[in-house]
Structure formats: C-alpha cells, structure tokens
Design a protein around this motif. Sequence first.
Motif, short mmCIF file in Angstrom:
data_model
loop_
_atom_site.label_atom_id
_atom_site.label_comp_id
_atom_site.label_asym_id
_atom_site.label_seq_id
_atom_site.Cartn_x
_atom_site.Cartn_y
_atom_site.Cartn_z
N GLY A 1 0.80 -1.21 0.00
CA GLY A 1 0.00 0.00 0.00
C GLY A 1 0.83 1.26 0.00
O GLY A 1 0.47 2.27 -0.62
N ALA A 2 1.98 1.23 0.68
CA ALA A 2 2.86 2.40 0.73
C ALA A 2 3.47 2.72 -0.62
O ALA A 2 3.90 3.85 -0.88
CB ALA A 2 3.97 2.16 1.75
N ARG A 3 3.49 1.75 -1.53
CA ARG A 3 4.10 1.93 -2.85
C ARG A 3 3.05 2.12 -3.95
O ARG A 3 3.40 2.16 -5.14
CB ARG A 3 4.97 0.72 -3.18
CG ARG A 3 6.08 0.48 -2.17
CD ARG A 3 6.86 -0.78 -2.49
NE ARG A 3 7.92 -1.03 -1.51
CZ ARG A 3 8.73 -2.08 -1.53
NH1 ARG A 3 8.60 -2.99 -2.48
NH2 ARG A 3 9.65 -2.22 -0.60
N THR A 4 1.78 2.21 -3.56
CA THR A 4 0.70 2.33 -4.55
C THR A 4 0.21 3.78 -4.60
O THR A 4 0.06 4.42 -3.57
CB THR A 4 -0.48 1.41 -4.17
OG1 THR A 4 0.01 0.07 -4.02
CG2 THR A 4 -1.55 1.43 -5.24
N SER A 5 -0.04 4.27 -5.82
CA SER A 5 -0.47 5.66 -5.97
C SER A 5 -1.88 5.86 -5.43
O SER A 5 -2.65 4.91 -5.29
CB SER A 5 -0.44 6.06 -7.45
OG SER A 5 -1.43 5.36 -8.18
N ASP A 6 -2.22 7.13 -5.15
CA ASP A 6 -3.53 7.46 -4.58
C ASP A 6 -4.67 7.05 -5.51
O ASP A 6 -5.67 6.48 -5.08
CB ASP A 6 -3.62 8.96 -4.30
CG ASP A 6 -2.84 9.36 -3.06
OD1 ASP A 6 -2.40 8.46 -2.33
OD2 ASP A 6 -2.67 10.57 -2.83
N ASP A 7 -4.54 7.35 -6.81
CA ASP A 7 -5.61 7.03 -7.75
C ASP A 7 -5.82 5.53 -7.87
O ASP A 7 -6.97 5.05 -7.95
CB ASP A 7 -5.28 7.61 -9.13
CG ASP A 7 -5.34 9.13 -9.15
OD1 ASP A 7 -6.02 9.69 -8.27
OD2 ASP A 7 -4.72 9.74 -10.04
N VAL A 8 -4.74 4.76 -7.87
CA VAL A 8 -4.86 3.31 -7.95
C VAL A 8 -5.53 2.77 -6.69
O VAL A 8 -6.37 1.86 -6.76
CB VAL A 8 -3.48 2.66 -8.16
CG1 VAL A 8 -3.57 1.14 -8.04
CG2 VAL A 8 -2.92 3.04 -9.52
N LEU A 9 -5.17 3.32 -5.52
CA LEU A 9 -5.79 2.89 -4.27
C LEU A 9 -7.31 3.13 -4.30
O LEU A 9 -8.09 2.26 -3.91
CB LEU A 9 -5.18 3.63 -3.08
CG LEU A 9 -3.91 3.06 -2.46
CD1 LEU A 9 -3.44 3.93 -1.30
CD2 LEU A 9 -4.11 1.62 -1.99
N LEU A 10 -7.70 4.30 -4.78
CA LEU A 10 -9.13 4.61 -4.86
C LEU A 10 -9.85 3.68 -5.82
O LEU A 10 -10.96 3.20 -5.55
CB LEU A 10 -9.34 6.06 -5.30
CG LEU A 10 -9.27 7.14 -4.22
CD1 LEU A 10 -9.57 8.51 -4.83
CD2 LEU A 10 -10.23 6.86 -3.08
N LEU A 11 -9.21 3.39 -6.97
CA LEU A 11 -9.83 2.50 -7.95
C LEU A 11 -9.95 1.08 -7.39
O LEU A 11 -10.99 0.43 -7.55
CB LEU A 11 -9.00 2.49 -9.23
CG LEU A 11 -9.60 1.73 -10.42
CD1 LEU A 11 -10.97 2.29 -10.79
CD2 LEU A 11 -8.66 1.79 -11.62
N LEU A 12 -8.90 0.61 -6.71
CA LEU A 12 -8.96 -0.71 -6.08
C LEU A 12 -10.06 -0.76 -5.04
O LEU A 12 -10.77 -1.76 -4.90
CB LEU A 12 -7.60 -1.04 -5.43
CG LEU A 12 -6.45 -1.36 -6.38
CD1 LEU A 12 -5.15 -1.52 -5.59
CD2 LEU A 12 -6.74 -2.61 -7.19
N PHE A 13 -10.21 0.34 -4.32
CA PHE A 13 -11.24 0.38 -3.29
C PHE A 13 -12.63 0.33 -3.90
O PHE A 13 -13.54 -0.34 -3.38
CB PHE A 13 -11.09 1.65 -2.43
CG PHE A 13 -11.48 1.44 -1.01
CD1 PHE A 13 -10.53 1.09 -0.07
CD2 PHE A 13 -12.79 1.56 -0.61
CE1 PHE A 13 -10.89 0.86 1.25
CE2 PHE A 13 -13.16 1.34 0.71
CZ PHE A 13 -12.21 0.99 1.64
N ALA A 14 -12.82 1.03 -5.03
CA ALA A 14 -14.12 1.01 -5.70
C ALA A 14 -14.45 -0.41 -6.18
O ALA A 14 -15.58 -0.89 -6.04
CB ALA A 14 -14.11 1.98 -6.88
N ILE A 15 -13.44 -1.09 -6.75
CA ILE A 15 -13.65 -2.46 -7.22
C ILE A 15 -14.00 -3.37 -6.04
O ILE A 15 -14.90 -4.22 -6.12
CB ILE A 15 -12.39 -2.97 -7.94
CG1 ILE A 15 -12.17 -2.18 -9.22
CG2 ILE A 15 -12.51 -4.47 -8.24
CD1 ILE A 15 -10.86 -2.47 -9.91
N LEU A 16 -13.27 -3.20 -4.92
CA LEU A 16 -13.54 -4.01 -3.74
C LEU A 16 -14.96 -3.81 -3.24
O LEU A 16 -15.65 -4.77 -2.87
CB LEU A 16 -12.54 -3.66 -2.63
CG LEU A 16 -12.74 -4.38 -1.29
CD1 LEU A 16 -12.55 -5.88 -1.46
CD2 LEU A 16 -11.77 -3.84 -0.24
N MET A 17 -15.43 -2.56 -3.25
CA MET A 17 -16.79 -2.28 -2.78
C MET A 17 -17.83 -2.97 -3.65
O MET A 17 -18.84 -3.48 -3.16
CB MET A 17 -17.03 -0.77 -2.74
CG MET A 17 -16.41 -0.08 -1.52
SD MET A 17 -16.93 1.65 -1.34
CE MET A 17 -15.98 2.42 -2.62
#
Length: 266
Positions: free
Chosen positions: A90-106
């Motif tokens: 997570g520390a090496r992942t960009s903000d936009d990618v984190l948000l997109l991953l979170f949307a997919i997870l939801m």
Amino acid sequence: MTVLAVPVALVVGLVIGALGGGGAILTVPALVHLVGQSPHEATTSALVIVGTTSLVALVPHARRGNVRLGQGLTFGLVGTVGSVAGSTLGARTSDDVLLLLFAILMLVVAALMARRALSPSSSVDPDEPAEPMLTLRPLTCACPRVVRVVVTATVVGLLTGLLGVGGGFVLVPALVLALSLPTPVAVGTSLLVIAVNSATALTARVATSAQTVDWPLLAAFTTIAVIGSLVGARLAGRLPARAQTSAFAALLVLVASYTGATALLA
C-alpha cells in the motif's frame, strides 16, 4: 471533521456492530471525500477507527457467548503475514490506484452481500459445537479446511494492510464454512480477528513510513463509530438480516460508483 462525516461515522459503527464488519468499506471513502484526507492517510486512519470500534463492539458479543477467543486469535495471527505484506504494498501504490482498487472491492463486497441476502439461511446448527481443524484421537487433520483457513486469513490480512479494511465481509462466511461456527458466533469472533489484523497492519505502516496521523480527527470519528457499534451490537439479531444486508449492498454500489468515477477522472 465535517458535519456530514458524523452520520457516516455512526453508520460505520452500526454496520460493524450488527454485521461483524464492513464498516471500513465506508470509512475510507468518508475520510477521503468528506474530510479531505489522501487515500494513503485515509487507509491508515481507517485501521485505527475500525480496529478500535471492533474491539469495543466485541464486548457485548462476548457477553452473549458469541466469541471464540482461541479460534479468533489463531485466525488473526495467521493473517499477520498478509497484513504486513499489504501495508508494504500500500505504501508503494499511488492514490488514484488505491481509490480505484477500493471502488472495485466495494462492488465485489456488494455482490457478496446481495448473494448472502438472497441465499437461504445457514444450515449450521446454532447449538452444534465447532468442528476442530485438528483432532488427536486418532491423529487426523482436516487439511482442506486448514488450507481454506490459511488462505482466507492471509487474504483478509492483505486487504487490511493494503486498503485499511477489516475484511468482515469475507471473515463471517469464512468462519461459518471453515470452522463450522454458527453465524452469531462468526460475527462476534470476526470482530476479534479484525482488531488483530488492524493492529498488525497499523504497526507495519507506522514502522515503514513517516506518515502522520490526525489524532484529534481520529478520536472524534472513532468515538462516534464506537457509539454506533454498541447500538449495532444490540440490534444484531433483532432486525431482519436480509433487509440489513440488502440495504448495505445498495449503499456500497452507490459509494463505489462515486469513488470509481473520482479515481478515473482524476
């Protein structure tokens, strides 16, 4: 903390207390869109909020005898490797990618919740004791079940470290299927696992990054969430489970759509 974040914090607590998890799915978007934190800050903050709230919500479930301490701690400890790995990733992942991953997870969680709402009730006898994974007389090992437990615990730990979620949406059905726990006991025990995973992931993040934490904000959000969790724990079993699950799934779809659009249009 904005005024809109207050009811969201309350809903987070209600969901954790009633369903044994799922509140973190709403915590991160709330911290990003309503409070203004970056995705990295929000996922770290969520570990504190969800871990603390789960620990407090655990108490009323334990008083009703719905927490298996040994199995919960074992499941949580097995997931520590995943928690540390997820925190590092997570520390090496960009903000936009984190948000997109979170949307997919939801969206995935919404589908799982909808499936649970539409499926028949669990066939596990509430009074039937949980079948142990390892028996000594004769010495036999339910190896497929052990593998399921290890894989599930590791995946939940990975999600906790990467996205700051407790993984209760995976934990509850996993504890029912892999450990033969009745659903009320799985809900209570999942809170213990979430607390262990959150503490492990938070420790890994603090040790591997110089990220600061807004403690006054966390204290306010967590206090409201804790109040909600106590109410949710009292409501657990009193409200129709299918109605709760269906409403939560619909809410997740709405939040996921907004979060995904924000990440793609950034």
